[in-house]
Design an enzyme around this catalytic site. Structure first.
Site, PDB file in Angstrom:
ATOM      1  N   HIS A   1       0.829  -1.211   0.000  1.00 24.07           N
ATOM      2  CA  HIS A   1       0.000   0.000   0.000  1.00 24.07           C
ATOM      3  C   HIS A   1       0.859   1.255   0.000  1.00 24.07           C
ATOM      4  O   HIS A   1       0.403   2.316  -0.405  1.00 24.07           O
ATOM      5  CB  HIS A   1      -1.006  -0.004   1.171  1.00 24.07           C
ATOM      6  CG  HIS A   1      -0.411   0.133   2.532  1.00 24.07           C
ATOM      7  ND1 HIS A   1      -0.209  -0.939   3.372  1.00 24.07           N
ATOM      8  CD2 HIS A   1      -0.008   1.229   3.229  1.00 24.07           C
ATOM      9  CE1 HIS A   1       0.293  -0.513   4.515  1.00 24.07           C
ATOM     10  NE2 HIS A   1       0.437   0.796   4.463  1.00 24.07           N
TER      11      HIS A   1
ATOM     12  N   SER B   1       4.174   1.480   8.552  1.00 22.56           N
ATOM     13  CA  SER B   1       3.964   0.620   7.384  1.00 22.56           C
ATOM     14  C   SER B   1       5.272   0.290   6.689  1.00 22.56           C
ATOM     15  O   SER B   1       6.103   1.168   6.451  1.00 22.56           O
ATOM     16  CB  SER B   1       3.044   1.311   6.378  1.00 22.56           C
ATOM     17  OG  SER B   1       1.708   1.232   6.768  1.00 22.56           O
TER      18      SER B   1
ATOM     19  N   ASP C   1      -0.071  -7.454   0.579  1.00 22.27           N
ATOM     20  CA  ASP C   1       0.413  -6.131   0.951  1.00 22.27           C
ATOM     21  C   ASP C   1       1.938  -6.114   0.913  1.00 22.27           C
ATOM     22  O   ASP C   1       2.601  -5.886   1.913  1.00 22.27           O
ATOM     23  CB  ASP C   1      -0.101  -5.708   2.329  1.00 22.27           C
ATOM     24  CG  ASP C   1       0.022  -4.193   2.544  1.00 22.27           C
ATOM     25  OD1 ASP C   1       0.513  -3.501   1.633  1.00 22.27           O
ATOM     26  OD2 ASP C   1      -0.377  -3.713   3.621  1.00 22.27           O
TER      27      ASP C   1
ATOM     28  N   SER D   1       1.813  -4.139   7.883  1.00 26.11           N
ATOM     29  CA  SER D   1       0.689  -3.787   7.014  1.00 26.11           C
ATOM     30  C   SER D   1      -0.243  -2.795   7.696  1.00 26.11           C
ATOM     31  O   SER D   1      -0.520  -1.721   7.162  1.00 26.11           O
ATOM     32  CB  SER D   1      -0.086  -5.047   6.613  1.00 26.11           C
ATOM     33  OG  SER D   1      -1.253  -4.732   5.881  1.00 26.11           O
TER      34      SER D   1
ATOM     35  N   GLY E   1       2.668   5.342  10.071  1.00 19.31           N
ATOM     36  CA  GLY E   1       4.062   5.608   9.757  1.00 19.31           C
ATOM     37  C   GLY E   1       4.935   4.376   9.871  1.00 19.31           C
ATOM     38  O   GLY E   1       6.047   4.343   9.358  1.00 19.31           O
TER      39      GLY E   1
END
Length: 347
Positions: free
Chosen positions: A206, A308, A228, A323, A306
């Site tokens: 993402h 991710s 993801d 994720s 943040g």
């Protein structure tokens, strides 16, 4: 740039655990002693045995083929295999695992999952497998709208399915700010890898779908939703196989594996930095607003926007890519799947 973690300020561990940097070992031991109420020495022993225990689970489950219902690590970090009969129990015990005779086979649990996942996806819900309880777990947030059909179907599946209720949204852990940045978006650096002789970074899909150019290089792959994971070409010229600990030290990442329920883990990210916890479930479908992501790893380690793309690991073993989060849990894309998808290898 294989993730970002923070200095842990706890007391030094009493004995070094192979594969763990001092900072990560201290953080993991603190998490275990707090959650399980055991001594530091007992916590260190969990860390020493759990990687070998995970390999034992792989071996026993392969030998049992369709005659098991998954497995997990117990509070001592030792392997437990769910079996369906006395013959399976004897085989598991011969291989060095504790046998737990259960009611539902993995195929029965998978059928229950499939029945729930055949319905339209409802954002802010998850569907996962609790191997310790030998159940599928449907988690429904108070933010979920239109979950009535899911709940009704769960009710028809008997005690193969457990329903849990939580609060808040199931959301991607993406934010604006620093760390790896591009287009006003902040994510965290994932695992440094090589692909075709070039340096790359495995990150959250993402993130790479949303941003074409990062401060470390361009996005060259993205799979989200459904998966993801994504890929960034690392143009910085630096790609060490280690997690940065923000105090000048690092945690070496030398291999990758799939996470196991009950495994003690840590995660690094540019917001919450180093946090530790335990793997609560695997094969979890997370229904984000943008669509479902399948086969994630659910943990108790804290994650915030943040984080991710950051790294999930157990000592020197890489496990997943951050994720998202929701309902007090965090969700990770398995890194082995991402490495295989891109034909990449850890640096």
């Amino acid at each position: 740039m294989a993730g970002a973690t923070a200095l842990f300020s706890g007391a030094p561990a009493s004995a070094a655990v192979e594969g763990y940097s001092t900072v990560v070992q201290n953080a993991a031991v603190s998490s275990i002693t707090s959650s399980l109420g055991v001594s530091s020495a007992q916590a260190e022993q969990v860390l020493r045995v759990q990687d070998a225990s995970a390999r034992t689970l792989d071996r026993v489950e392969s030998a049992l083929a369709g005659r098991h219902a998954g497995g997990y690590l117990d509070a001592a970090g030792l392997p437990v295999v769910n079996v369906l009969d006395a013959a399976g129990a004897a085989e598991a015990q011969r291989a060095g695992a504790t046998a737990n005779v259960v009611k539902f086979s993995m195929s029965q649990l998978d059928s229950a999952r499939a029945a729930l996942e055949a319905l339209p996806a409802v954002p802010h819900t998850t569907i996962g497998t609790d191997e310790k309880a030998n159940q599928v777990v449907l988690t429904v947030s108070d933010q979920a709208v239109g979950a009535e059909a899911l709940l009704a179907k769960a009710g028809t599946l008997g005690d193969a399915v457990r329903v849990e209720h939580t609060t808040g949204t199931m959301s991607k852990a993406i934010y604006n700010g620093e760390a790896i940045t591009g287009g006003g978006t902040r994510c965290s650096a994932g695992f440094n890898v090589t692909r075709g002789g070039q340096l790359h970074i495995i990150d959250a899909g993402h993130c790479t779908r949303a941003v074409s150019q990062w401060n470390v290089g361009p996005s060259v792959g993205a799979s989200f939703p459904t998966n993801d994971y994504g890929l960034i070409r690392n143009t910085t010229g630096s790609g060490p196989g280690a997690v940065t600990l923000w105090n000048g030290s690092t945690q070496r990442i030398s291999s990758a594996a799939n996470a196991r329920v009950g495994q003690q883990i840590c995660k690094s990210g540019s917001t919450t930095r180093l946090t530790c916890g335990v793997v609560e479930a695997t094969n979890v479908t997370v229904n984000y607003q943008e669509g479902p992501v399948y086969q994630t790893v659910q943990t108790s380690a804290a994650v915030n926007p943040g984080d991710s793309g950051g790294c999930l690991f157990s000592g020197s073993v890489g496990l997943g890519i951050t994720s998202g989060m929701g309902g007090g849990n965090s969700y990770f894309q398995p890194v082995v799947e991402a490495l295989n998808a891109y034909g990449a290898s850890l640096t």
